[in-house]
Design a protein around this motif. Structure first.
Motif, PDB file in Angstrom:
ATOM      1  N   VAL A  16      24.049  41.850  38.149  1.00 43.22           N
ATOM      2  CA  VAL A  16      25.469  41.497  38.109  1.00 43.22           C
ATOM      3  C   VAL A  16      25.669  40.142  37.436  1.00 43.22           C
ATOM      4  O   VAL A  16      26.571  39.954  36.586  1.00 43.22           O
ATOM      5  CB  VAL A  16      26.060  41.510  39.530  1.00 43.22           C
ATOM      6  N   ILE A  17      24.814  39.177  37.783  1.00 38.80           N
ATOM      7  CA  ILE A  17      24.941  37.846  37.190  1.00 38.80           C
ATOM      8  C   ILE A  17      24.679  37.885  35.686  1.00 38.80           C
ATOM      9  O   ILE A  17      25.432  37.316  34.875  1.00 38.80           O
ATOM     10  CB  ILE A  17      23.984  36.855  37.881  1.00 38.80           C
ATOM     11  N   ALA A  18      23.591  38.595  35.294  1.00 37.43           N
ATOM     12  CA  ALA A  18      23.256  38.673  33.866  1.00 37.43           C
ATOM     13  C   ALA A  18      24.334  39.406  33.084  1.00 37.43           C
ATOM     14  O   ALA A  18      24.690  39.008  31.963  1.00 37.43           O
ATOM     15  CB  ALA A  18      21.902  39.381  33.691  1.00 37.43           C
ATOM     16  N   GLY A  19      24.878  40.466  33.664  1.00 33.92           N
ATOM     17  CA  GLY A  19      25.918  41.215  32.978  1.00 33.92           C
ATOM     18  C   GLY A  19      27.181  40.388  32.801  1.00 33.92           C
ATOM     19  O   GLY A  19      27.817  40.428  31.738  1.00 33.92           O
ATOM     20  N   ALA A  20      27.529  39.641  33.839  1.00 35.53           N
ATOM     21  CA  ALA A  20      28.743  38.823  33.742  1.00 35.53           C
ATOM     22  C   ALA A  20      28.581  37.719  32.700  1.00 35.53           C
ATOM     23  O   ALA A  20      29.495  37.458  31.897  1.00 35.53           O
ATOM     24  CB  ALA A  20      29.056  38.229  35.111  1.00 35.53           C
ATOM     25  N   LEU A  21      27.426  37.041  32.695  1.00 29.86           N
ATOM     26  CA  LEU A  21      27.214  35.974  31.723  1.00 29.86           C
ATOM     27  C   LEU A  21      27.154  36.513  30.303  1.00 29.86           C
ATOM     28  O   LEU A  21      27.742  35.923  29.374  1.00 29.86           O
ATOM     29  CB  LEU A  21      25.918  35.227  32.055  1.00 29.86           C
ATOM     30  N   SER A  22      26.432  37.654  30.122  1.00 32.12           N
ATOM     31  CA  SER A  22      26.351  38.233  28.777  1.00 32.12           C
ATOM     32  C   SER A  22      27.720  38.699  28.302  1.00 32.12           C
ATOM     33  O   SER A  22      28.068  38.556  27.121  1.00 32.12           O
ATOM     34  CB  SER A  22      25.363  39.403  28.786  1.00 32.12           C
ATOM     35  N   PHE A  23      28.503  39.246  29.230  1.00 30.02           N
ATOM     36  CA  PHE A  23      29.854  39.681  28.888  1.00 30.02           C
ATOM     37  C   PHE A  23      30.695  38.497  28.409  1.00 30.02           C
ATOM     38  O   PHE A  23      31.410  38.582  27.396  1.00 30.02           O
ATOM     39  CB  PHE A  23      30.493  40.336  30.113  1.00 30.02           C
ATOM     40  N   ALA A  24      30.590  37.380  29.116  1.00 32.91           N
ATOM     41  CA  ALA A  24      31.378  36.197  28.750  1.00 32.91           C
ATOM     42  C   ALA A  24      30.917  35.609  27.427  1.00 32.91           C
ATOM     43  O   ALA A  24      31.750  35.180  26.600  1.00 32.91           O
ATOM     44  CB  ALA A  24      31.275  35.167  29.867  1.00 32.91           C
ATOM     45  N   HIS A  25      29.593  35.611  27.210  1.00 30.04           N
ATOM     46  CA  HIS A  25      29.085  35.049  25.954  1.00 30.04           C
ATOM     47  C   HIS A  25      29.508  35.894  24.758  1.00 30.04           C
ATOM     48  O   HIS A  25      29.880  35.351  23.705  1.00 30.04           O
ATOM     49  CB  HIS A  25      27.563  34.954  26.020  1.00 30.04           C
ATOM     50  N   SER A  46      31.511  47.231  24.151  1.00 26.74           N
ATOM     51  CA  SER A  46      30.840  48.061  23.154  1.00 26.74           C
ATOM     52  C   SER A  46      29.330  47.824  23.151  1.00 26.74           C
ATOM     53  O   SER A  46      28.536  48.769  23.086  1.00 26.74           O
ATOM     54  CB  SER A  46      31.433  47.779  21.777  1.00 26.74           C
ATOM     55  N   VAL A  47      28.917  46.558  23.226  1.00 25.54           N
ATOM     56  CA  VAL A  47      27.486  46.237  23.226  1.00 25.54           C
ATOM     57  C   VAL A  47      26.802  46.791  24.468  1.00 25.54           C
ATOM     58  O   VAL A  47      25.714  47.399  24.398  1.00 25.54           O
ATOM     59  CB  VAL A  47      27.283  44.711  23.112  1.00 25.54           C
ATOM     60  N   ASP A  48      27.420  46.613  25.633  1.00 33.98           N
ATOM     61  CA  ASP A  48      26.809  47.093  26.874  1.00 33.98           C
ATOM     62  C   ASP A  48      26.742  48.623  26.917  1.00 33.98           C
ATOM     63  O   ASP A  48      25.756  49.195  27.418  1.00 33.98           O
ATOM     64  CB  ASP A  48      27.594  46.572  28.080  1.00 33.98           C
ATOM     65  N   LEU A  49      27.768  49.289  26.397  1.00 34.96           N
ATOM     66  CA  LEU A  49      27.734  50.755  26.387  1.00 34.96           C
ATOM     67  C   LEU A  49      26.608  51.285  25.488  1.00 34.96           C
ATOM     68  O   LEU A  49      25.919  52.261  25.842  1.00 34.96           O
ATOM     69  CB  LEU A  49      29.086  51.303  25.920  1.00 34.96           C
ATOM     70  N   ALA A  71      17.038  48.223  20.667  1.00 34.59           N
ATOM     71  CA  ALA A  71      16.705  46.893  20.149  1.00 34.59           C
ATOM     72  C   ALA A  71      17.914  46.244  19.484  1.00 34.59           C
ATOM     73  O   ALA A  71      18.131  45.022  19.606  1.00 34.59           O
ATOM     74  CB  ALA A  71      15.545  47.005  19.149  1.00 34.59           C
ATOM     75  N   ILE A  72      18.746  47.027  18.784  1.00 34.18           N
ATOM     76  CA  ILE A  72      19.943  46.462  18.139  1.00 34.18           C
ATOM     77  C   ILE A  72      20.931  45.938  19.179  1.00 34.18           C
ATOM     78  O   ILE A  72      21.464  44.832  19.065  1.00 34.18           O
ATOM     79  CB  ILE A  72      20.596  47.533  17.247  1.00 34.18           C
ATOM     80  N   ALA A  73      21.174  46.738  20.242  1.00 40.41           N
ATOM     81  CA  ALA A  73      22.114  46.299  21.278  1.00 40.41           C
ATOM     82  C   ALA A  73      21.569  45.092  22.035  1.00 40.41           C
ATOM     83  O   ALA A  73      22.308  44.152  22.374  1.00 40.41           O
ATOM     84  CB  ALA A  73      22.388  47.461  22.242  1.00 40.41           C
ATOM     85  N   LEU A  74      20.232  45.091  22.299  1.00 42.75           N
ATOM     86  CA  LEU A  74      19.645  43.955  23.005  1.00 42.75           C
ATOM     87  C   LEU A  74      19.684  42.692  22.152  1.00 42.75           C
ATOM     88  O   LEU A  74      19.931  41.579  22.667  1.00 42.75           O
ATOM     89  CB  LEU A  74      18.196  44.297  23.384  1.00 42.75           C
ATOM     90  N   ALA A  75      19.475  42.849  20.843  1.00 46.90           N
ATOM     91  CA  ALA A  75      19.547  41.681  19.954  1.00 46.90           C
ATOM     92  C   ALA A  75      20.964  41.119  19.893  1.00 46.90           C
ATOM     93  O   ALA A  75      21.156  39.890  19.840  1.00 46.90           O
ATOM     94  CB  ALA A  75      19.066  42.083  18.559  1.00 46.90           C
ATOM     95  N   ALA A  76      21.975  42.003  19.906  1.00 46.18           N
ATOM     96  CA  ALA A  76      23.355  41.518  19.892  1.00 46.18           C
ATOM     97  C   ALA A  76      23.683  40.762  21.169  1.00 46.18           C
ATOM     98  O   ALA A  76      24.363  39.713  21.133  1.00 46.18           O
ATOM     99  CB  ALA A  76      24.303  42.705  19.723  1.00 46.18           C
ATOM    100  N   SER A  77      23.175  41.271  22.312  1.00 47.46           N
ATOM    101  CA  SER A  77      23.461  40.572  23.575  1.00 47.46           C
ATOM    102  C   SER A  77      22.726  39.247  23.662  1.00 47.46           C
ATOM    103  O   SER A  77      23.302  38.213  24.027  1.00 47.46           O
ATOM    104  CB  SER A  77      23.049  41.491  24.745  1.00 47.46           C
ATOM    105  N   LEU A  78      21.415  39.265  23.313  1.00 41.50           N
ATOM    106  CA  LEU A  78      20.654  38.013  23.363  1.00 41.50           C
ATOM    107  C   LEU A  78      21.146  37.016  22.314  1.00 41.50           C
ATOM    108  O   LEU A  78      21.165  35.795  22.557  1.00 41.50           O
ATOM    109  CB  LEU A  78      19.164  38.321  23.134  1.00 41.50           C
ATOM    110  N   GLY A  79      21.559  37.516  21.142  1.00 40.44           N
ATOM    111  CA  GLY A  79      22.068  36.614  20.113  1.00 40.44           C
ATOM    112  C   GLY A  79      23.321  35.889  20.551  1.00 40.44           C
ATOM    113  O   GLY A  79      23.493  34.684  20.272  1.00 40.44           O
TER     114      GLY A  79
END
Length: 222
Positions: A16-25, A46-49, A71-79
């Motif tokens: 939940v914490i990681a999803g909320a922070l990634s969503f905000a970023h 869109s990225v999380d889906l 890998a593309i979705a994970l790179a977009a979230s980590l980026g």
């Protein structure tokens, strides 16, 4: 009835914490790249889906397409997480980042469509083939509780000797044929000086064997 209070799962809390922070970023990065209002909130969704769709496909069958879009979705979230950590000036976003953010919806739609409509290789297909079952030889069972059936005793008719077949009847020889044979025998005696034999008489007469034997018997030839 009181229900026991379950302790919160640590992994769930971290998710939940990681999803909320990634969503905000992701929202902050999209807003800095020129996507304002509801559009900035649509980017993290869109990225999380896409990340969830690729992960679910990986659980069914691990293939190249699943790993690529994961890998593309994970790179977009980590980026987005790294870019909003102070390494990027959000007030002056470079043009290449604006291009990536603007082109993300089409890329995410393409990835989701391919993940849904392309069949995945299941784990059952990758499993080694099962060894064929060994054929069990058929065993023929016989009952041993029954007494053996005795062989039938031979009948007196089987023990009796076979009847002797009667000899063939001696054919009747006409008297004229006997006289003809006698004349042949006399002529042979006069010519050779010896009595005619049964074989010679048979050859001279040219008649069947039984008839010649009957004639020789009457003439007392040997």
């Amino acid at each position: 009835m009181n229900r026991p209070v379950r302790r919160p799962d640590a992994v769930l809390v971290q998710a939940v914490i990681a999803g909320a922070l990634s969503f905000a970023h992701l929202h902050d990065l999209a807003a800095a790249a020129g996507q304002s209002g509801w559009k900035a909130w649509a980017y993290p969704i869109s990225v999380d889906l896409l990340l969830v769709a690729a992960w679910r496909r990986l659980r069914i069958g691990r293939d190249g397409a699943s790993w690529t879009w994961f890998a593309i979705a994970l790179a977009a979230s980590l980026g987005a997480n790294v870019a909003t950590a102070g390494l990027l000036d959000l007030a002056h976003v470079p043009d290449w980042l604006r291009i990536l953010v603007a082109g993300w919806p089409a890329l995410a739609f393409l990835g989701g469509t391919l993940l849904v409509h392309t069949p995945a290789s299941t784990a059952a297909a990758e499993a080694p083939p099962l060894e064929p079952e060994l054929a069990v030889p058929e065993v023929e069972l016989h009952r041993t509780d029954t007494a053996p059936v005795p062989a039938p005793a031979s009948t007196p008719a089987e023990l009796a000797p076979a009847p002797v077949k009667p000899s063939a009847p001696v054919p009747a020889v006409p008297a004229a044929l006997v006289e003809h044979a006698r004349s042949i025998a006399d002529a042979h005696r006069k010519t050779t000086g010896e009595p005619i034999t049964a074989d010679t008489l048979t050859a001279r007469l040219g008649l069947p064997g039984p008839t010649c034997q009957a004639i020789a018997a009457q003439l007392e030839l040997t």
